[in-house]
Design a protein around this motif. Sequence first.
Motif, PDB file in Angstrom:
ATOM      1  N   GLY A 188      31.659  42.454  41.890  1.00 58.12           N
ATOM      2  CA  GLY A 188      32.409  43.485  41.174  1.00 58.12           C
ATOM      3  C   GLY A 188      32.522  43.258  39.681  1.00 58.12           C
ATOM      4  O   GLY A 188      33.527  43.616  39.053  1.00 58.12           O
ATOM      5  N   GLU A 220      40.944  49.572  46.221  1.00 59.33           N
ATOM      6  CA  GLU A 220      42.366  49.367  46.496  1.00 59.33           C
ATOM      7  C   GLU A 220      42.888  48.122  45.809  1.00 59.33           C
ATOM      8  O   GLU A 220      43.930  48.128  45.170  1.00 59.33           O
ATOM      9  CB  GLU A 220      42.611  49.265  48.002  1.00 59.33           C
ATOM     10  N   THR A 263      38.721  42.546  43.082  1.00 59.77           N
ATOM     11  CA  THR A 263      37.987  41.370  43.538  1.00 59.77           C
ATOM     12  C   THR A 263      38.465  40.188  42.679  1.00 59.77           C
ATOM     13  O   THR A 263      39.086  40.393  41.626  1.00 59.77           O
ATOM     14  CB  THR A 263      36.474  41.565  43.353  1.00 59.77           C
ATOM     15  N   GLN A 267      28.853  35.428  41.303  1.00 59.11           N
ATOM     16  CA  GLN A 267      27.715  35.881  42.090  1.00 59.11           C
ATOM     17  C   GLN A 267      27.526  37.384  41.955  1.00 59.11           C
ATOM     18  O   GLN A 267      28.460  38.098  41.612  1.00 59.11           O
ATOM     19  CB  GLN A 267      27.978  35.581  43.566  1.00 59.11           C
TER      20      GLN A 267
END
Length: 594
Positions: free
Chosen positions: A52, A23, A26, A48
């Motif tokens: 994504g 949606e 990130t 990290q």
Amino acid sequence: MESFDGLGLSGQLVEAIRQLGFEKPTPIQEKAIPVLLKGKVDLVGLAQTGTGKTAAFGLPLLQLVDESNRATQALIIAPTRELSVQITTDLERFSSPIMKLNIVTVYGGASISDQIKKIRRGAQIIVATPGRLMDLLSRKVVDLSAIQYVVLDEADEMLNMGFKEDIDEILSTTPKEKNVWLFSATMPREVREISKNYMHNPEEITMGERNQGNENIDHQFIVVDERDKYMALKRFVDYTPDIYGVIFCRTKIDTQKIAEHLIKDGYSADPLHGDLTQQQRDRVMRSFKNKSLQLLVATDVAARGIDVSNLTHVIHMNMPDEMEYYTHRSGRTARAGKKGISLAIISKREMGRIQQVERSIKRKFTRMNVPTGDEVCQNKLLALVHKVKQVEVNEDEIDSFLPEVYHELKDLTKEDIIKRFASIEFNRFLEYYRDARDLNKSDRSDRSSNFEGEGDRYSTSENADRVFINVGKMDGLEKGSLLDLVCDFGEVKKDAVGKIDLKGAYSFFEIDKKFTEQLLKGFEGIELRGRKVRLEMTQPHKDKYSEKKKERFYGSKSKSSADGGNSRGGSRSESRGGSRGESRGGDRGRSKRY
Ligand code: ADP
Ligand code: MG
């Protein structure tokens, strides 16, 4: 950012990923996508795992490649087969509803001729591991002359794995006018060098503080004796019936052994490490992903970057040597905004590592207790009760069977029925955990076992020599001071020294075999309070005998030495059975109870 609109992605692509449940972007996607869509840009993205990154480079790439051109336009390089396959799967999921692209994955350990065939059919995007790509390049199968985009995913890990030369080679054989997008969780010097040597004024996007732990991970640890680690693991798994997680071990051998023990003890577990064939690894990953496998026991390298959603736990059978591995390991859980637990099962010796990691990831660990036998039983029972409450009753079909059942049970009260039904499951666990001892290691300091390196859990004698030394308690020594003595004169590090048995006039200690010679040399000509210090190797399997002999020889009858001998013998056999212990009632017959 509220949605993917406005980042410059085509409406079709935004719609395609919305169908997949994406949606809103990130943070790394929000920052990287508009930059990469510019087309002519080099980028270093530090974030990290689990943030994504695949979509962060994948979506712009899908938009930039020319669907109608059959030439290979983009190359994505990733450290492992699993990751390459995962990237390809993601790209196909994103693109398949709206475009027909030929994306080919190549990696070692699988038929090269099949891969060659696929590439020859025209691969617009190639996703590759470095080794296999080099192989294909040398066979002149892959034509990199039209490459416009090179993506290096998990760059730090590729360098860790020794792919530096391959990457240099690949980057220098691709056309000069290309764009290099590098993604990494960390920025060691070697990664910095790649960006210097092969990128032009790269844009740099860093998400959060480097190395900062994911907020959704709950970091926990328990402290047990090295030899109790496996039992603690079992308790924990029994206590957490719905566990779905990865158990990390440092070596392939440990990985294999822990997995085998778990399987033998009836758990749903399988190993994943580099000694398995690709087919075996595929099979394991498939069953883990579709949840027919509950526990994956893996080495760091094999599990790097694995993207499996909804893992409840990551368990560390030891703290990894490399600080960054901790981040990579724990990043397997709490992905895509979910919560997860990272649990380290450590020995006292590893507590310092916890503090180091805490400082590095700027997150606190919580010390937990190993569940007691009672707690495990209680939890198992509750899980059963929940299951009963939630079970769907098929009213129509069960009806005809019930009269007989009612009849059979008619003399029992409701309480009786509950008790009996609960006991069906409970008895088994009660039996098993009845005399379970406390595995938690107290804070009392003792140095009874320093040598807790790899393999120690199974057999100390494989890695260590047992050395006799003619000094002991009667010389005013304690374990600590004897350890110092050994380290000073033997010129060895403390962690090379194992179990110390301090006796009256003499002692025994274990030393990592690698250092035995150096140790014996170091002690040549050393005197302690006017007495020549003498060292002697003992035969690992003749401990008892040689000790008796020594005792006679030195005439030591002191109580401490007799006690020492007994308890050592005791802990030996326990550490043997220990790793398998509980299932065979290894905990039984000990005086300590809950
Ligand atoms: P990384 O490469 O940074 O370790 P991945 O690209 O593998 O992370 O993504 C981690 C997980 O998050 C994947 O399961 C992916 O499908 C999911 N994900 C990525 N971006 C989004 C998003 N915008 N919305 C929802 N889920 C996402
Ligand atoms: Mg990734």
